[in-house]
Design a protein around this motif. Structure first.
Motif, PDB file in Angstrom:
ATOM      1  N   UNK A 190      10.628 -19.734  65.804  1.00  0.00           N
ATOM      2  CA  UNK A 190       9.915 -19.481  64.422  1.00  0.00           C
ATOM      3  C   UNK A 190       8.615 -18.670  64.584  1.00  0.00           C
ATOM      4  N   UNK A 191       7.839 -19.384  65.481  1.00  0.00           N
ATOM      5  CA  UNK A 191       6.435 -18.903  65.783  1.00  0.00           C
ATOM      6  C   UNK A 191       6.696 -17.431  66.219  1.00  0.00           C
ATOM      7  N   UNK A 192       7.695 -17.173  67.176  1.00  0.00           N
ATOM      8  CA  UNK A 192       7.928 -16.075  67.728  1.00  0.00           C
ATOM      9  C   UNK A 192       8.013 -14.966  66.755  1.00  0.00           C
ATOM     10  N   UNK A 200       1.438 -17.756  73.804  1.00  0.00           N
ATOM     11  CA  UNK A 200       1.188 -19.542  74.050  1.00  0.00           C
ATOM     12  C   UNK A 200       0.215 -20.004  73.215  1.00  0.00           C
ATOM     13  N   UNK A 201      -0.958 -19.293  73.245  1.00  0.00           N
ATOM     14  CA  UNK A 201      -2.087 -19.529  72.348  1.00  0.00           C
ATOM     15  C   UNK A 201      -1.957 -19.602  70.901  1.00  0.00           C
ATOM     16  N   UNK A 202      -1.279 -18.580  70.255  1.00  0.00           N
ATOM     17  CA  UNK A 202      -0.675 -18.452  68.999  1.00  0.00           C
ATOM     18  C   UNK A 202       0.133 -19.535  68.662  1.00  0.00           C
ATOM     19  N   UNK A 203       1.061 -19.648  69.344  1.00  0.00           N
ATOM     20  CA  UNK A 203       2.226 -20.665  68.951  1.00  0.00           C
ATOM     21  C   UNK A 203       1.721 -21.833  68.776  1.00  0.00           C
ATOM     22  N   UNK A 204       0.699 -22.529  69.674  1.00  0.00           N
ATOM     23  CA  UNK A 204       0.158 -23.784  69.814  1.00  0.00           C
ATOM     24  C   UNK A 204      -0.786 -23.905  68.625  1.00  0.00           C
ATOM     25  N   UNK A 255      -0.696 -22.358  65.831  1.00  0.00           N
ATOM     26  CA  UNK A 255       0.287 -22.164  64.367  1.00  0.00           C
ATOM     27  C   UNK A 255       0.956 -23.709  64.453  1.00  0.00           C
ATOM     28  N   UNK A 256       1.215 -24.381  65.225  1.00  0.00           N
ATOM     29  CA  UNK A 256       1.933 -25.612  65.190  1.00  0.00           C
ATOM     30  C   UNK A 256       0.833 -26.644  64.845  1.00  0.00           C
ATOM     31  N   UNK A 257      -0.182 -26.440  65.402  1.00  0.00           N
ATOM     32  CA  UNK A 257      -1.272 -27.348  64.838  1.00  0.00           C
ATOM     33  C   UNK A 257      -1.599 -26.859  63.444  1.00  0.00           C
ATOM     34  N   UNK A 307     -13.782 -17.649  57.023  1.00  0.00           N
ATOM     35  CA  UNK A 307     -13.329 -19.030  57.595  1.00  0.00           C
ATOM     36  C   UNK A 307     -13.907 -20.116  57.098  1.00  0.00           C
ATOM     37  N   UNK A 308     -14.966 -19.933  56.314  1.00  0.00           N
ATOM     38  CA  UNK A 308     -15.591 -21.291  55.686  1.00  0.00           C
ATOM     39  C   UNK A 308     -14.970 -22.272  54.795  1.00  0.00           C
ATOM     40  N   UNK A 309     -15.075 -23.347  54.861  1.00  0.00           N
ATOM     41  CA  UNK A 309     -14.590 -24.472  53.811  1.00  0.00           C
ATOM     42  C   UNK A 309     -12.954 -24.569  54.123  1.00  0.00           C
ATOM     43  N   UNK A 310     -12.955 -25.437  55.229  1.00  0.00           N
ATOM     44  CA  UNK A 310     -11.623 -25.831  55.551  1.00  0.00           C
ATOM     45  C   UNK A 310     -10.302 -24.903  55.990  1.00  0.00           C
ATOM     46  N   UNK A 311     -10.951 -24.053  56.807  1.00  0.00           N
ATOM     47  CA  UNK A 311      -9.989 -23.069  57.568  1.00  0.00           C
ATOM     48  C   UNK A 311      -9.611 -23.775  59.053  1.00  0.00           C
ATOM     49  N   UNK A 312      -8.635 -23.451  59.706  1.00  0.00           N
ATOM     50  CA  UNK A 312      -8.381 -24.042  61.024  1.00  0.00           C
ATOM     51  C   UNK A 312      -8.806 -22.971  62.114  1.00  0.00           C
ATOM     52  N   UNK A 313      -9.437 -23.808  62.970  1.00  0.00           N
ATOM     53  CA  UNK A 313     -10.180 -23.468  64.337  1.00  0.00           C
ATOM     54  C   UNK A 313      -9.434 -24.050  65.289  1.00  0.00           C
ATOM     55  N   UNK A 314      -8.949 -23.103  66.325  1.00  0.00           N
ATOM     56  CA  UNK A 314      -8.434 -23.595  67.531  1.00  0.00           C
ATOM     57  C   UNK A 314      -9.157 -23.082  68.786  1.00  0.00           C
ATOM     58  N   UNK A 315      -9.692 -23.828  69.855  1.00  0.00           N
ATOM     59  CA  UNK A 315     -10.025 -23.338  70.827  1.00  0.00           C
ATOM     60  C   UNK A 315      -9.346 -23.869  72.042  1.00  0.00           C
ATOM     61  N   UNK A 316      -8.675 -22.832  72.816  1.00  0.00           N
ATOM     62  CA  UNK A 316      -7.566 -23.086  73.489  1.00  0.00           C
ATOM     63  C   UNK A 316      -7.955 -22.791  75.241  1.00  0.00           C
TER      64      UNK A 316
END
Length: 235
Positions: free
Chosen positions: A40-42, A59-63, A65-67, A212-221
């Motif tokens: 699905x992520x692909x 791999x970064x994007x897929x993880x 998106x899951x998170x 991106x302010x106010x409750x968006x998702x940030x992922x540091x991989x």
């Protein structure tokens, strides 16, 4: 680099595990679920409008998106905006992406600093401790805007205990910095470093923070920490 050729490989690899004769039912079910998620992520990844930018590593994007989906279900993030920071890349590369998941388009790609004790050109040491001057890995929810010593800044809430949950206490925020620039790289052979904040170019700061302010998702991989990050997120 265009990574769109890689997702199919991951799908085929994961699907192959479901055919191993000695797997237990739980392992088979887990492998099937993982394969479906990757597939699905692909599909989403292959439909991203790069908007003249490079795509992030799959791999970064897929993880991420899951998170994102898990955190959205829990109500910890609200906006369909996903920010990725890929610390496997050289700091001389544009390794931060902001993606609009409603429109499936990359809005920004830019430079981003890591902490001074996290590494020189490459990030390799991470910490959740105050005064470590290291970056913290994992998932965050963006908070509120304020004006601090670096001007317009954005507070972050780390969502993973032991990895980044002391972000507010440590004042780990998104802010602009003059050492995050192509000119600094030319003069020093690498990007400047922060005290642990994911600092971005001054000219991009206001644009990115307001999106991106106010409750968006940030992922540091970082690939060395991916298993731990995903494990804590699901615990």
């Amino acid at each position: 680099m265009n990574y769109k050729i890689f997702p199919l490989f991951f799908v085929l690899l994961l699907m192959s595990f479901t055919n191993l004769p000695n797997n237990t039912n739980s392992k088979k079910n887990s492998a099937v679920a993982e394969a479906k998620s990757v597939s699905k992520n692909a599909s989403i990844y292959n439909q991203i409008d790069a908007n003249s930018f490079a795509l992030p590593n799959f791999e970064c994007f897929s993880a991420a998106l899951d998170g994102f989906h898990l955190l959205k279900e829990k109500g910890l993030v609200q906006k369909n905006i996903l920010t990725l920071v890929d610390f496997s890349l050289s700091s001389n590369n544009k390794r931060l992406w902001v993606i609009d998941l409603d429109k499936n388009i990359i809005l920004f790609q830019t430079l981003v600093a890591h902490g001074r004790n996290t590494g020189e050109e490459f990030a390799n040491e991470f910490s959740n401790q105050a005064e470590s001057f290291k970056s913290s890995i994992g998932f965050y929810a963006t908070g509120e805007i304020y004006n601090g010593k670096h001007g317009l800044s954005l507070k972050l809430d780390g969502l993973e205990k032991g990895l980044n949950d002391r972000a507010r206490e440590r004042a780990v925020v998104i802010h602009g910095a003059d050492y995050v620039s192509e000119s600094f790289i030319r003069q020093n052979k690498r990007l400047g470093r922060s005290q642990g904040c994911p600092a971005i170019p001054v000219e991009m700061n206001e644009k990115i923070i307001n999106v991106i302010k106010d409750k968006s998702c940030l992922f540091i991989y970082h690939p060395s920490k991916l298993e731990e990050v995903m494990s804590k997120l699901n615990s």
